[in-house]
Motif scaffolding. Structure first.
Motif, PDB file in Angstrom:
ATOM      1  N   MET A 181       4.347   9.617  -9.122  1.00  0.00           N
ATOM      2  CA  MET A 181       3.913   9.558 -10.958  1.00  0.00           C
ATOM      3  C   MET A 181       2.952  11.287 -10.677  1.00  0.00           C
ATOM      4  O   MET A 181       2.784  11.762 -12.341  1.00  0.00           O
ATOM      5  CB  MET A 181       2.981   9.125 -11.282  1.00  0.00           C
ATOM      6  N   LYS A 182       2.082  11.268 -10.417  1.00  0.00           N
ATOM      7  CA  LYS A 182       0.854  12.505  -9.955  1.00  0.00           C
ATOM      8  C   LYS A 182       1.916  13.923 -10.960  1.00  0.00           C
ATOM      9  O   LYS A 182       1.911  14.344 -11.405  1.00  0.00           O
ATOM     10  CB  LYS A 182       0.694  12.888  -8.706  1.00  0.00           C
ATOM     11  N   LYS A 183       3.213  13.338  -9.357  1.00  0.00           N
ATOM     12  CA  LYS A 183       4.419  15.133  -9.919  1.00  0.00           C
ATOM     13  C   LYS A 183       4.654  15.342 -11.356  1.00  0.00           C
ATOM     14  O   LYS A 183       5.049  16.003 -11.897  1.00  0.00           O
ATOM     15  CB  LYS A 183       5.411  15.026  -8.944  1.00  0.00           C
ATOM     16  N   LEU A 184       5.338  14.033 -11.354  1.00  0.00           N
ATOM     17  CA  LEU A 184       6.187  13.604 -12.370  1.00  0.00           C
ATOM     18  C   LEU A 184       4.887  14.171 -14.293  1.00  0.00           C
ATOM     19  O   LEU A 184       5.188  14.621 -15.261  1.00  0.00           O
ATOM     20  CB  LEU A 184       6.711  12.312 -13.248  1.00  0.00           C
ATOM     21  N   GLY A 185       3.839  14.065 -13.854  1.00  0.00           N
ATOM     22  CA  GLY A 185       2.805  14.199 -14.956  1.00  0.00           C
ATOM     23  C   GLY A 185       2.858  15.625 -15.157  1.00  0.00           C
ATOM     24  O   GLY A 185       2.309  16.228 -15.672  1.00  0.00           O
ATOM     25  N   MET A 196      17.295  12.843   3.023  1.00  0.00           N
ATOM     26  CA  MET A 196      18.542  13.583   3.459  1.00  0.00           C
ATOM     27  C   MET A 196      18.739  14.411   2.532  1.00  0.00           C
ATOM     28  O   MET A 196      20.216  15.082   2.438  1.00  0.00           O
ATOM     29  CB  MET A 196      19.576  12.386   4.649  1.00  0.00           C
ATOM     30  N   SER A 197      19.302  13.200   1.324  1.00  0.00           N
ATOM     31  CA  SER A 197      19.975  14.089  -0.215  1.00  0.00           C
ATOM     32  C   SER A 197      18.907  14.338  -1.196  1.00  0.00           C
ATOM     33  O   SER A 197      19.333  14.258  -2.174  1.00  0.00           O
ATOM     34  CB  SER A 197      20.712  12.561  -0.673  1.00  0.00           C
ATOM     35  N   THR A 198      17.613  14.482  -0.655  1.00  0.00           N
ATOM     36  CA  THR A 198      16.679  14.217  -1.892  1.00  0.00           C
ATOM     37  C   THR A 198      15.552  15.829  -0.694  1.00  0.00           C
ATOM     38  O   THR A 198      15.103  15.872   0.285  1.00  0.00           O
ATOM     39  CB  THR A 198      15.305  14.006  -1.442  1.00  0.00           C
ATOM     40  N   ASP A 199      15.438  17.210  -1.983  1.00  0.00           N
ATOM     41  CA  ASP A 199      14.992  17.782  -1.669  1.00  0.00           C
ATOM     42  C   ASP A 199      13.499  17.349  -1.116  1.00  0.00           C
ATOM     43  O   ASP A 199      12.958  16.819  -2.498  1.00  0.00           O
ATOM     44  CB  ASP A 199      15.281  19.484  -2.683  1.00  0.00           C
ATOM     45  N   VAL A 200      13.216  18.593  -0.640  1.00  0.00           N
ATOM     46  CA  VAL A 200      11.348  17.824   0.014  1.00  0.00           C
ATOM     47  C   VAL A 200      10.535  18.414  -1.527  1.00  0.00           C
ATOM     48  O   VAL A 200       9.300  17.810  -1.816  1.00  0.00           O
ATOM     49  CB  VAL A 200      10.351  18.587   1.230  1.00  0.00           C
ATOM     50  N   ASN A 201      10.733  19.019  -2.277  1.00  0.00           N
ATOM     51  CA  ASN A 201       9.889  20.118  -3.389  1.00  0.00           C
ATOM     52  C   ASN A 201      10.153  19.007  -4.319  1.00  0.00           C
ATOM     53  O   ASN A 201       9.841  19.577  -5.954  1.00  0.00           O
ATOM     54  CB  ASN A 201       9.699  21.638  -3.946  1.00  0.00           C
ATOM     55  N   SER A 202      11.761  17.882  -4.411  1.00  0.00           N
ATOM     56  CA  SER A 202      11.693  17.396  -6.007  1.00  0.00           C
ATOM     57  C   SER A 202      10.916  16.554  -5.850  1.00  0.00           C
ATOM     58  O   SER A 202       9.818  15.764  -5.650  1.00  0.00           O
ATOM     59  CB  SER A 202      13.317  15.996  -5.410  1.00  0.00           C
ATOM     60  N   PHE A 203      10.734  16.099  -7.332  1.00  0.00           N
ATOM     61  CA  PHE A 203      10.056  15.082  -8.097  1.00  0.00           C
ATOM     62  C   PHE A 203      10.301  13.947  -7.562  1.00  0.00           C
ATOM     63  O   PHE A 203       9.165  12.723  -8.034  1.00  0.00           O
ATOM     64  CB  PHE A 203      10.279  15.119  -9.215  1.00  0.00           C
ATOM     65  N   TYR A 204      11.543  13.477  -7.315  1.00  0.00           N
ATOM     66  CA  TYR A 204      11.635  12.154  -6.553  1.00  0.00           C
ATOM     67  C   TYR A 204      11.738  12.260  -4.737  1.00  0.00           C
ATOM     68  O   TYR A 204      12.160  10.634  -4.028  1.00  0.00           O
ATOM     69  CB  TYR A 204      13.291  11.726  -7.114  1.00  0.00           C
ATOM     70  N   SER A 205      11.213  12.730  -4.206  1.00  0.00           N
ATOM     71  CA  SER A 205      10.177  12.601  -2.527  1.00  0.00           C
ATOM     72  C   SER A 205       9.314  11.736  -3.089  1.00  0.00           C
ATOM     73  O   SER A 205       8.878  11.898  -3.344  1.00  0.00           O
ATOM     74  CB  SER A 205      10.191  14.705  -2.358  1.00  0.00           C
ATOM     75  N   LYS A 252       0.688  12.019   6.417  1.00  0.00           N
ATOM     76  CA  LYS A 252       0.226  11.600   5.488  1.00  0.00           C
ATOM     77  C   LYS A 252      -0.330   9.858   5.431  1.00  0.00           C
ATOM     78  O   LYS A 252      -1.419  10.170   4.120  1.00  0.00           O
ATOM     79  CB  LYS A 252       0.738  11.663   4.199  1.00  0.00           C
ATOM     80  N   LEU A 253       0.321   8.552   5.547  1.00  0.00           N
ATOM     81  CA  LEU A 253       0.278   7.739   5.683  1.00  0.00           C
ATOM     82  C   LEU A 253      -0.267   6.605   6.407  1.00  0.00           C
ATOM     83  O   LEU A 253      -0.970   6.028   7.006  1.00  0.00           O
ATOM     84  CB  LEU A 253       1.204   6.793   4.439  1.00  0.00           C
ATOM     85  N   MET A 254       0.465   7.596   7.307  1.00  0.00           N
ATOM     86  CA  MET A 254      -0.006   6.172   8.970  1.00  0.00           C
ATOM     87  C   MET A 254      -1.560   6.145   9.460  1.00  0.00           C
ATOM     88  O   MET A 254      -1.964   4.857   9.922  1.00  0.00           O
ATOM     89  CB  MET A 254       0.633   7.082  10.186  1.00  0.00           C
ATOM     90  N   PHE A 301       0.714  -1.655  -0.202  1.00  0.00           N
ATOM     91  CA  PHE A 301       0.242   0.057   0.078  1.00  0.00           C
ATOM     92  C   PHE A 301       0.806   1.342  -0.022  1.00  0.00           C
ATOM     93  O   PHE A 301       0.659   2.278  -1.237  1.00  0.00           O
ATOM     94  CB  PHE A 301      -0.779   0.316   1.183  1.00  0.00           C
ATOM     95  N   ILE A 302       2.207   1.412   1.061  1.00  0.00           N
ATOM     96  CA  ILE A 302       3.081   2.316   0.894  1.00  0.00           C
ATOM     97  C   ILE A 302       3.615   2.390  -0.623  1.00  0.00           C
ATOM     98  O   ILE A 302       3.736   3.456  -1.047  1.00  0.00           O
ATOM     99  CB  ILE A 302       3.407   2.050   1.605  1.00  0.00           C
ATOM    100  N   PHE A 303       4.347   1.475  -1.081  1.00  0.00           N
ATOM    101  CA  PHE A 303       4.911   1.507  -2.190  1.00  0.00           C
ATOM    102  C   PHE A 303       3.849   2.366  -3.036  1.00  0.00           C
ATOM    103  O   PHE A 303       4.295   3.027  -4.363  1.00  0.00           O
ATOM    104  CB  PHE A 303       4.907   0.521  -2.760  1.00  0.00           C
ATOM    105  N   SER A 304       2.246   1.424  -3.432  1.00  0.00           N
ATOM    106  CA  SER A 304       1.541   2.255  -4.143  1.00  0.00           C
ATOM    107  C   SER A 304       1.299   3.743  -4.306  1.00  0.00           C
ATOM    108  O   SER A 304       1.217   4.283  -5.347  1.00  0.00           O
ATOM    109  CB  SER A 304       0.000   1.552  -4.157  1.00  0.00           C
ATOM    110  N   ALA A 305       1.193   3.916  -2.299  1.00  0.00           N
ATOM    111  CA  ALA A 305       0.630   5.685  -2.496  1.00  0.00           C
ATOM    112  C   ALA A 305       1.840   6.202  -2.380  1.00  0.00           C
ATOM    113  O   ALA A 305       1.977   7.722  -3.618  1.00  0.00           O
ATOM    114  CB  ALA A 305       0.730   5.300  -1.379  1.00  0.00           C
ATOM    115  N   ASP A 306       2.951   5.730  -2.349  1.00  0.00           N
ATOM    116  CA  ASP A 306       4.592   6.520  -3.346  1.00  0.00           C
ATOM    117  C   ASP A 306       4.711   6.639  -4.661  1.00  0.00           C
ATOM    118  O   ASP A 306       5.241   8.015  -5.257  1.00  0.00           O
ATOM    119  CB  ASP A 306       5.510   6.067  -2.766  1.00  0.00           C
ATOM    120  N   ALA A 307       4.304   5.776  -5.499  1.00  0.00           N
ATOM    121  CA  ALA A 307       4.479   5.943  -6.866  1.00  0.00           C
ATOM    122  C   ALA A 307       3.447   6.400  -7.003  1.00  0.00           C
ATOM    123  O   ALA A 307       3.980   7.006  -8.070  1.00  0.00           O
ATOM    124  CB  ALA A 307       4.521   3.912  -7.049  1.00  0.00           C
ATOM    125  N   ARG A 308       2.278   6.839  -6.752  1.00  0.00           N
ATOM    126  CA  ARG A 308       0.888   7.689  -7.017  1.00  0.00           C
ATOM    127  C   ARG A 308       1.532   8.678  -7.026  1.00  0.00           C
ATOM    128  O   ARG A 308       1.189   9.558  -8.074  1.00  0.00           O
ATOM    129  CB  ARG A 308      -0.196   7.473  -7.207  1.00  0.00           C
TER     130      ARG A 308
END
Length: 298
Positions: A52-56, A252-261, A267-269, A42-49
């Motif tokens: 993808m939403k940000k990339l879209g 630690m190595s990724t900006d919060v606004n990055s597309f890979y964050s 937001k999940l717990m 579920f977490i993997f799917s939520a992060d993937a979506r």
């Protein structure tokens, strides 16, 4: 069933958990493992979506106006884009803005554009970000019909990939949940069967003294629900702890606004808690109910 009989069933359910600790531990462990897999997926799917939403939203649709486009037509199109619910953000760029953008991309060679008259050769443009990449094709067709629009450009290959990837993630999520649910249901059913066989004498005595079928089954159903709830809370705690450590390491190595964050734990717990508790209680109760009905023969 009376209120007194219900609370007596609840009491017997708790006693059953304590009476056979090894069976209880085996049942909790089995459901826990299933729920950990489900929560992880579920977490993997939520992060993937989420990614993808940000990339879209990032691959923009660019609308190029005619060089002699009137101010009225530019303002009209701008107002229409702002009101469109499919559009997340729209930026109007003047010829000067486009000129400065080109110069910045040229770096040390930007001096070759010093005498360039951008008002004669560069149009007004609109840079559009969508709320969902699936809107791209329809929106591009509609934008091309506006007056003074020269042409509309989009990253069609990226958009198509994102739409397909989103569908695949959603489909795999549903299939995985269904398969894991069936597996967990089967395993907990067998675990409860062991518990039922170990209490065969007690059940026979209850039948001889006139206990109804529902009354005999209810403690097992409640016991399964309690076991499922305990497993769910354990799975939730382990999942949240593991995801928090993963989030800290990645961010630690990724900006919060990055597309890979990725999504923060907050937001999940709670969604994970609701899903794990709901599935855990259903698996425990239904699995117990099936076992009781099948193996007690009442």
């Amino acid at each position: 069933m009376t209120i007194r009989a219900f609370f007596n069933s609840v009491k017997e359910g708790f006693i059953g958990i304590i009476r056979h600790p090894l069976v209880t531990i085996a049942s909790i462990t089995t459901i826990l493992l299933m729920l950990l897999i489900m929560c992880s997926f579920f977490i993997f799917s939520a992060d993937a979506r989420f990614i993808m939403k940000k990339l879209g939203q990032e691959p923009p649709i660019e609308v190029y106006m005619e060089l002699n486009a009137s101010a009225d037509n530019i303002n009209f199109l701008s107002s229409q884009l702002i009101q469109d619910s499919r559009i997340k953000d729209v930026i109007l760029k003047s010829p000067e803005d486009n000129y400065n953008y080109f110069k910045s991309n040229l770096g040390d060679s930007s001096s070759i554009l010093d005498d360039f008259d951008y008002n004669l050769y560069l149009p007004y443009t609109f840079n559009i970000q969508l709320t969902d990449p699936s809107y791209a094709n329809d929106l591009c067709v509609a934008l091309a019909t506006y007056p003074d629009v020269s042409h509309v450009a989009q990253e069609s290959s990226v958009m198509s990939f994102l739409v397909k990837a989103k569908r695949i993630v959603n489909m795999v999520s549903v299939i995985a949940f269904a398969v894991l649910f069936v597996i967990a249901l089967f395993i907990i059913s067998n675990m409860v069967r062991i518990s039922v066989y170990s209490r065969a004498d007690e059940i026979e005595i209850m039948k001889f003294v006139g206990a109804t079928n529902f009354y005999i089954r209810m403690p097992y159903v409640i016991e399964g629900g309690i076991v499922g709830l305990i497993s769910a809370l354990c799975a939730w705690g382990i999942t949240c702890f593991a995801y928090r450590q993963l989030y800290i390491k990645i961010m630690m190595s990724t900006d919060v606004n990055s597309f890979y964050s990725i999504l923060p734990l907050q937001k999940l717990m709670w969604a994970v808690l609701v899903i794990s508790c709901l599935i855990g209680v259903i698996i425990g109760s239904v699995g117990s109910g099936i076992s009781v009905k099948k193996y007690i023969k009442v």
